[in-house]
Design a protein around this motif. Structure first.
Motif, PDB file in Angstrom:
ATOM      1  N   ALA A 202       0.838  -1.207   0.000  1.00 43.01           N
ATOM      2  CA  ALA A 202       0.000   0.000   0.000  1.00 43.01           C
ATOM      3  C   ALA A 202       0.871   1.254   0.000  1.00 43.01           C
ATOM      4  N   GLY A 203       1.914   1.274   0.834  1.00 43.12           N
ATOM      5  CA  GLY A 203       2.814   2.428   0.892  1.00 43.12           C
ATOM      6  C   GLY A 203       3.528   2.630  -0.434  1.00 43.12           C
ATOM      7  N   TRP A 204       4.034   1.519  -0.964  1.00 49.67           N
ATOM      8  CA  TRP A 204       4.725   1.568  -2.269  1.00 49.67           C
ATOM      9  C   TRP A 204       3.797   2.128  -3.332  1.00 49.67           C
ATOM     10  N   ARG A 205       2.617   1.500  -3.451  1.00 49.05           N
ATOM     11  CA  ARG A 205       1.720   1.810  -4.570  1.00 49.05           C
ATOM     12  C   ARG A 205       1.157   3.226  -4.489  1.00 49.05           C
TER      13      ARG A 205
ATOM     14  N   ARG B 195       3.069  -3.615  -6.883  1.00 46.58           N
ATOM     15  CA  ARG B 195       4.215  -2.732  -6.608  1.00 46.58           C
ATOM     16  C   ARG B 195       4.938  -2.418  -7.915  1.00 46.58           C
ATOM     17  N   PHE B 196       4.269  -1.597  -8.715  1.00 45.88           N
ATOM     18  CA  PHE B 196       4.833  -1.274 -10.034  1.00 45.88           C
ATOM     19  C   PHE B 196       5.963  -0.260  -9.910  1.00 45.88           C
ATOM     20  N   GLU B 197       6.817  -0.264 -10.931  1.00 46.76           N
ATOM     21  CA  GLU B 197       7.928   0.696 -10.964  1.00 46.76           C
ATOM     22  C   GLU B 197       7.494   1.936 -11.731  1.00 46.76           C
ATOM     23  N   PRO B 198       7.466   3.090 -11.081  1.00 49.37           N
ATOM     24  CA  PRO B 198       7.083   4.308 -11.811  1.00 49.37           C
ATOM     25  C   PRO B 198       8.058   4.542 -12.966  1.00 49.37           C
ATOM     26  N   ARG B 199       7.566   5.020 -14.089  1.00 54.08           N
ATOM     27  CA  ARG B 199       8.403   5.157 -15.296  1.00 54.08           C
ATOM     28  C   ARG B 199       9.193   6.458 -15.281  1.00 54.08           C
TER      29      ARG B 199
ATOM     30  N   ASP C 246       2.235  -2.072  10.992  1.00 49.68           N
ATOM     31  CA  ASP C 246       1.605  -1.676   9.729  1.00 49.68           C
ATOM     32  C   ASP C 246       2.128  -0.322   9.258  1.00 49.68           C
ATOM     33  N   VAL C 247       2.192   0.641  10.187  1.00 45.87           N
ATOM     34  CA  VAL C 247       2.682   1.972   9.817  1.00 45.87           C
ATOM     35  C   VAL C 247       4.122   1.863   9.306  1.00 45.87           C
ATOM     36  N   ALA C 248       4.939   1.099  10.023  1.00 45.31           N
ATOM     37  CA  ALA C 248       6.353   0.966   9.639  1.00 45.31           C
ATOM     38  C   ALA C 248       6.487   0.296   8.274  1.00 45.31           C
ATOM     39  N   ALA C 249       5.667  -0.731   8.021  1.00 46.23           N
ATOM     40  CA  ALA C 249       5.741  -1.425   6.726  1.00 46.23           C
ATOM     41  C   ALA C 249       5.293  -0.497   5.598  1.00 46.23           C
ATOM     42  N   PHE C 250       4.243   0.288   5.876  1.00 44.32           N
ATOM     43  CA  PHE C 250       3.778   1.274   4.888  1.00 44.32           C
ATOM     44  C   PHE C 250       4.915   2.247   4.528  1.00 44.32           C
ATOM     45  N   VAL C 251       5.580   2.759   5.560  1.00 45.28           N
ATOM     46  CA  VAL C 251       6.676   3.716   5.337  1.00 45.28           C
ATOM     47  C   VAL C 251       7.825   3.042   4.580  1.00 45.28           C
ATOM     48  N   GLU C 252       8.123   1.782   4.928  1.00 48.08           N
ATOM     49  CA  GLU C 252       9.200   1.072   4.210  1.00 48.08           C
ATOM     50  C   GLU C 252       8.870   0.939   2.727  1.00 48.08           C
ATOM     51  N   GLY C 253       7.615   0.623   2.413  1.00 40.44           N
ATOM     52  CA  GLY C 253       7.207   0.518   1.014  1.00 40.44           C
ATOM     53  C   GLY C 253       7.332   1.865   0.306  1.00 40.44           C
ATOM     54  N   ALA C 254       6.906   2.927   1.000  1.00 40.67           N
ATOM     55  CA  ALA C 254       6.994   4.276   0.425  1.00 40.67           C
ATOM     56  C   ALA C 254       8.455   4.664   0.198  1.00 40.67           C
ATOM     57  N   GLN C 255       9.310   4.345   1.174  1.00 41.84           N
ATOM     58  CA  GLN C 255      10.728   4.681   1.037  1.00 41.84           C
ATOM     59  C   GLN C 255      11.374   3.874  -0.092  1.00 41.84           C
ATOM     60  N   ALA C 256      10.970   2.606  -0.208  1.00 41.77           N
ATOM     61  CA  ALA C 256      11.593   1.731  -1.207  1.00 41.77           C
ATOM     62  C   ALA C 256      11.323   2.235  -2.621  1.00 41.77           C
ATOM     63  N   VAL C 257      10.092   2.613  -2.905  1.00 39.50           N
ATOM     64  CA  VAL C 257       9.805   3.052  -4.275  1.00 39.50           C
ATOM     65  C   VAL C 257      10.449   4.408  -4.548  1.00 39.50           C
ATOM     66  N   CYS C 258      10.552   5.251  -3.522  1.00 36.32           N
ATOM     67  CA  CYS C 258      11.266   6.525  -3.703  1.00 36.32           C
ATOM     68  C   CYS C 258      12.742   6.265  -4.005  1.00 36.32           C
TER      69      CYS C 258
END
Lengths: 288, 288
Positions: free
Chosen positions: B49-52, B168-172, B84-96
């Motif tokens: 969810a964080g990633w996407r 978890r798609f890769e932004p282009r 959950d909050v930490a996993a969300f942030v990890e996903g957000a950080q990973a895609v950034c």
């Protein structure tokens, strides 16, 4: 885990996010989510909602000493009555015009509860942190405290026009830019003066000796029954979006002269403890 | 009034907001609100969810040819389980990290339905608009179409791991920066290829003659029952976040060589009408 505790832990894993706004690459960025149940009492007009939601984010930019560039809002609602959407946007545009940023739109999302997420972006080459207060500095606050508490009372009484007017606060953008150059630490009072002081004290590893009288809004007397209720609204209610900052003593009178808004010196920075007139000031306030 | 109609009218009153992202003062800014009922099917992990959520905003920056600077998210939830909050942030950080922006935190808000509002900010001196396509240009699309449709089928079947991976798609981002210099118009395919083409056609006042075969994701064949279902997932479902752009014919082969992701030429720009293999292509797709 409540929001405040989770926010505290978040600041450990996202270091850039532990201030009013995150500073990155010459920019300051802040986001807020507001929703009907807790943030927009019955009687809040869509114009006021747009103004206030965007203003809350602009206030965070101001608290970093930043110059606003742009704001966006995501508008979640069960329905999209055009008049409401248009009034919301007008309110958002109006507050941006007032302080010099541009409202550049956002997203619409079908949502059970009216929910708004706003983001503001500003420029700040040297953002003002929460961490720089040191013993001997003066503690100052802009404007008056308790306006949003009074607005809530007005909403409850059905005095919607006065309430909406109070809710459409002016972000302290220009004051923030001017104070930002001199202040050693700054925060906005969105969680209430008491909690904001405690947040500054923790960040700067210092204390505060605050002295009465504090610049409470005159209208508190219209709604507060006795000194306890008065104190509650002025110190703990929050959502006021004034700037609380620490300044070198020598700079205070110059800043008071320079700002177009009132700036009141309310105390001094100490080694530790947050006190009001010598008594410990409780660390409580608005929980978002 | 539905969201799409309201968004159309909004573009009239907030001109900066009528593109994938608003362009102001060398920056591009975009915000999206997503929520559980429509955007995060049962089985979506907090990390996904964080990633996407952040990736959706980064995709809008990419569609402007922008270089991401930072992203924030406001996280509304009935509870704040730290894991959950930490996993969300990890996903957000990973895609950034993947595309070069910095995740700089955000806000937490007690909310009945899990709701996320993300904002991404990028730099783009000359943002790529939707308006520059002209007859004779080639129409190209990055990657493959239908991934999110397939992911939804996987979620429904209980194949959660494969579904999360597809989500978890890769932004282009890199493709967007490279294409942005040459493309005459660009948009992301978040509303589906068909609707995205119609949006580009309206903005550029042109038409498109699209020809099969289109780069549908191979996994569509695992979930689609027959050619109609296949076509529905590849053309209309949306939420794929590929880039759809128009290029001068002469630039196509060079861009195909330059990009690290597949770029497929799917047709040409015409005077009017949007067709697929000579038949009118319906203007429908994902409504957010």
């Amino acid at each position: 885990m409540d929001e405040l505790e989770a926010l505290g832990r978040l600041a450990e894993v996202v270091p850039a996010g532990g201030d009013d706004a995150a500073a990155v690459d010459g920019l300051v960025i802040t986001t807020d989510m507001l929703h009907e149940r807790t943030d927009f009492p019955p009687g809040t007009t869509p114009y006021t909602a747009g103004w206030r939601a965007v203003a809350a984010s602009l206030s965070d930019v101001a608290a970093m000493g930043g110059e606003p560039v742009a704001a966006v809002a995501a508008y979640g609602s069960p329905s999209f009555e055009w008049d409401d959407v248009a009034a919301f946007v007008e309110g958002a545009q109006a507050v941006c015009s007032l302080v010099g940023g541009e409202y550049v739109g956002g997203d619409l999302d079908g949502h059970e509860e009216f929910t708004v997420a706003t983001t503001a972006v500003g420029r700040a080459d040297t953002p003002t942190p929460r961490t720089g207060a040191s013993p001997g500095d003066a503690v100052c606050v802009t404007g008056t405290l308790g306006q949003s508490a009074v607005a809530l009372d007005f909403f409850e009484r059905g005095e919607h026009e006065r309430a909406n007017e109070l809710f459409r606060f002016e972000p302290r953008t220009y004051a923030g830019i001017a104070l930002g150059e001199t202040a050693t630490a700054m925060i906005d009072s969105s969680d209430g003066l008491a909690r904001s002081l405690h947040q500054l004290a923790t960040a700067s590893d210092c204390g505060f000796a605050i002295e009465s009288p504090l610049p409470f809004d005159d209208r508190i007397d219209e709604v507060a029954d006795g000194p306890e209720e008065r104190r509650e609204r002025g110190l703990f209610f929050g959502e006021d979006f004034e700037l609380v900052c620490t300044l070198p003593e020598a700079a205070v009178s110059e800043m008071i002269d320079e700002l177009a808004v009132p700036l009141t010196c309310i105390g001094t920075v100490t080694e530790r403890g947050v006190t009001l007139d010598g008594q410990e000031l409780a660390n409580r306030g608005y929980s978002h």
